[in-house]
Design a protein around this motif. Structure first.
Motif, short mmCIF file in Angstrom:
data_model
loop_
_atom_site.label_atom_id
_atom_site.label_comp_id
_atom_site.label_asym_id
_atom_site.label_seq_id
_atom_site.Cartn_x
_atom_site.Cartn_y
_atom_site.Cartn_z
N TYR A 225 0.83 -1.20 0.00
CA TYR A 225 0.00 0.00 0.00
C TYR A 225 0.87 1.26 0.00
N SER A 229 1.28 4.14 -3.12
CA SER A 229 0.47 5.32 -2.81
C SER A 229 1.32 6.58 -2.94
N VAL A 352 -5.56 -0.31 6.74
CA VAL A 352 -4.10 -0.28 6.68
C VAL A 352 -3.52 0.89 7.48
N SER A 463 -5.19 1.71 -7.66
CA SER A 463 -6.11 1.08 -6.71
C SER A 463 -5.82 -0.40 -6.56
N ARG A 466 -2.47 -0.89 -4.64
CA ARG A 466 -2.54 -0.54 -3.22
C ARG A 466 -3.31 -1.58 -2.42
N THR A 467 -4.31 -2.19 -3.03
CA THR A 467 -5.19 -3.08 -2.28
C THR A 467 -4.81 -4.55 -2.38
N GLN A 499 -9.57 -7.66 -0.98
CA GLN A 499 -9.38 -6.53 -1.89
C GLN A 499 -10.71 -5.89 -2.24
N ARG A 503 -11.10 -3.42 1.59
CA ARG A 503 -9.92 -2.60 1.32
C ARG A 503 -10.20 -1.43 0.36
#
Length: 544
Positions: A225, A229, A352, A463, A466-467, A499, A503
């Motif tokens: 993540y 990000s 997270v 997305s 990150r997930t 996911q 998330r």
């Protein structure tokens, strides 16, 4: 990424606003007592070692034993805090700290506290604190409204600086009158108070976790993540750009006191007190400042103040002038770090949050440690004045970069989890541990929509990564030019279910809907799993 370069100042929120929430107030006061107790214990431990052989090394090892666990365990602690109920985790850790402090008290009172055992128990205490910090930081957004997070972060900094001022002074008086053992006993009592405050708190909507994530998987997911990000990475860079030059003051101030100002230990304490007073003022003034100065201009001003303080400390040998210069340095230190910490809390989604905050703690603590070593080496080679001068120059350059690489504008950014999706009817349902899972999503895109589709898929890519996605790609079919296939690889079926079942934030979902809306017809989704996987028939959980 949207930035706050042109953002207007924010509405005023009182520095004390979070304390109007009864739960936060009681926990904050209990944590303040625990912080004071920690500083008292540190002084008591150092005092027990001052008459030992190799006292200088042993006394320094007290700080090492206290802080090393925070660097070693911050990321695992963040994974634990995101995997299990944070309140229960905090209660368990505080009771562990009470037990460690009680052992210190009883063994010291009995005269059975050799240096090796003292350092071992100090390390154990540091382990408890390392497990506490990410869980507590991640819990704050559940205690106060979103608009009060920055004020709550500033109150956390005030707590630390009040404890830094009160704890050592109180411990010094008690050690002189009654000895070290009662100091350790008061620390045990302080952490017992914090544990009881957590036990008394009954959250109305405790976070529900269907099945805890496996520890190693949770650790990897947190790293993914942060890595994918851009917003979190930019906030971490801003913290690092400030902390490394700022650490020169904290690392070299004892030498300034003794070599340049001719002060003894009490004079050095006075310099620290000036920094502490400035830090407390910074925490109180942060909400007021944010109503009048935009975030990035605020970073510029704070960096200039701190850089100016470094120059004064390096060039002036008049104690009152140095004391006055240390006030804005303490103010800038707290306001910058409290602001960045609050921004990270505001941005990170709940699943997270503790892991992201743990990375922030590693960056901040590691930056301070590396900076202290750097400035110590520079001072040894070139002298204190040069070291402070170089640090001031880097601080001013870093402040200017806030206008080139500004803070992201998080106002209006939705970090709430997306609504759960309807179950997916699979002919065969895999075991959650099966993996890796290859997911394909096929879109049909008209030529006039291609540019808009590529832009939308960039947000989708972020997305997915990150997930949970380990790999991601977008491919075009040679046989049918209007057909595009998104392909991404997830470590396991359980990761894929998470996911899409907790998330994803609303912003992630909006990015995916935008890409789907550009497709002629609903995109075709397929889930490819290892051919040798364990299967059960029927529908179990949900995914897309």
């Amino acid at each position: 990424m949207v930035t706050a370069t042109d953002a207007t100042a924010e509405p005023s929120v009182s520095a004390w606003a979070p304390l109007r929430t009864a739960v936060y107030r009681s926990l904050w006061l209990a944590l303040l007592a625990a912080n004071i107790g920690t500083w008292m214990q540190t002084v008591g431990a150092q005092w027990l070692l001052v008459h030992q052989a190799n006292a200088s090394t042993l006394v320094a090892l007290v700080q090492t034993a206290s802080l090393l666990p925070m660097l070693l365990l911050a990321l695992p602690a963040g994974a634990l805090a995101d995997t299990f109920d944070r309140r229960h985790l905090l209660i368990s850790v505080q009771l562990f700290l009470v037990a460690v402090a009680a052992a210190l008290t009883l063994l010291t009172a009995a005269g059975r506290m050799p240096p090796a055992l003292l350092l071992t128990l100090t390390f154990a205490f540091g382990v408890g604190q390392a497990l506490t910090l990410p869980a507590w930081a991640a819990l704050i957004p559940e205690l106060v409204p979103r608009e009060q997070l920055r004020a709550a972060s500033a109150l956390g900094s005030i707590s630390v600086n009040v404890a830094r001022a009160v704890g050592p002074a109180t411990a010094g008086v008690l050690i002189a009158k009654v000895g070290v053992a009662p100091v350790f006993g008061l620390n045990a009592l302080a952490y017992l108070v914090f544990a009881m405050a957590l036990i008394r708190w009954r959250p109305g909507d405790a976070r529900a976790v269907e099945v805890p994530e496996r520890f190693t998987a949770a650790l990897r997911a947190g790293g993914r993540y942060v890595r994918h990000s851009p917003t979190v990475r930019r906030l971490l860079r801003r913290a690092l750009v400030f902390v490394i030059p700022a650490s020169a003051l904290w690392a070299l101030l004892p030498l300034v006191a003794s070599r340049r100002l001719g002060l003894d230990s009490s004079g050095y304490g006075l310099l620290l007190a000036a920094l502490g007073v400035g830090a407390i003022l910074g925490g109180l003034l942060l909400p007021w400042i944010r109503t009048r100065v935009t975030a990035n201009r605020f970073l510029l001003v704070a960096g200039a103040l701190y850089g100016g303080a470094l120059i004064v400390v390096a060039s002036v040998q008049v104690v009152p002038v140095v004391l006055i210069a240390l006030l804005p340095a303490g103010l800038a230190w707290v306001t910058v770090l409290a602001n960045v910490n609050a921004e990270i809390q505001l941005f990170l989604p709940g699943w997270v949050r503790a892991r992201g905050l743990a990375v922030y703690q590693v960056v901040q603590g590691g930056g301070q440690a590396a900076g202290a070593l750097l400035w110590g080496l520079v001072a040894d080679v070139s002298g204190l004045v040069v070291a402070f001068g170089v640090a001031a120059a880097l601080m001013l350059v870093g402040a200017v970069t806030s206008q080139i690489w500004p803070l992201p504008d998080l106002r209006g950014a939705s970090r709430d989890p997306a609504a759960y999706r309807p179950p997916l009817a699979l002919a065969l349902q895999p075991d959650p541990r099966v993996g890796p899972v290859l997911v394909t999503v096929t879109y049909r895109i008209r030529p006039e929509r291609e540019a808009e589709f590529f832009e939308a898929m960039e947000h989708v890519r972020g997305s997915r990564q990150r997930t949970g996605a380990m790999r991601w790609g977008l491919f075009r079919a040679g046989e049918t030019p209007d057909q595009y296939t998104e392909v991404y690889l997830v470590p396991s079926w359980d990761e894929h279910l998470r996911q899409h079942g907790g998330r994803l934030t609303e912003a992630d979902e909006q990015a995916e809907y935008r890409a789907r809306d550009l497709s002629d017809g609903a995109p075709e989704v397929r889930h490819l799993l290892p051919a040798t996987a364990e299967w059960t028939t029927g529908v179990d959980r949900q995914a897309t």
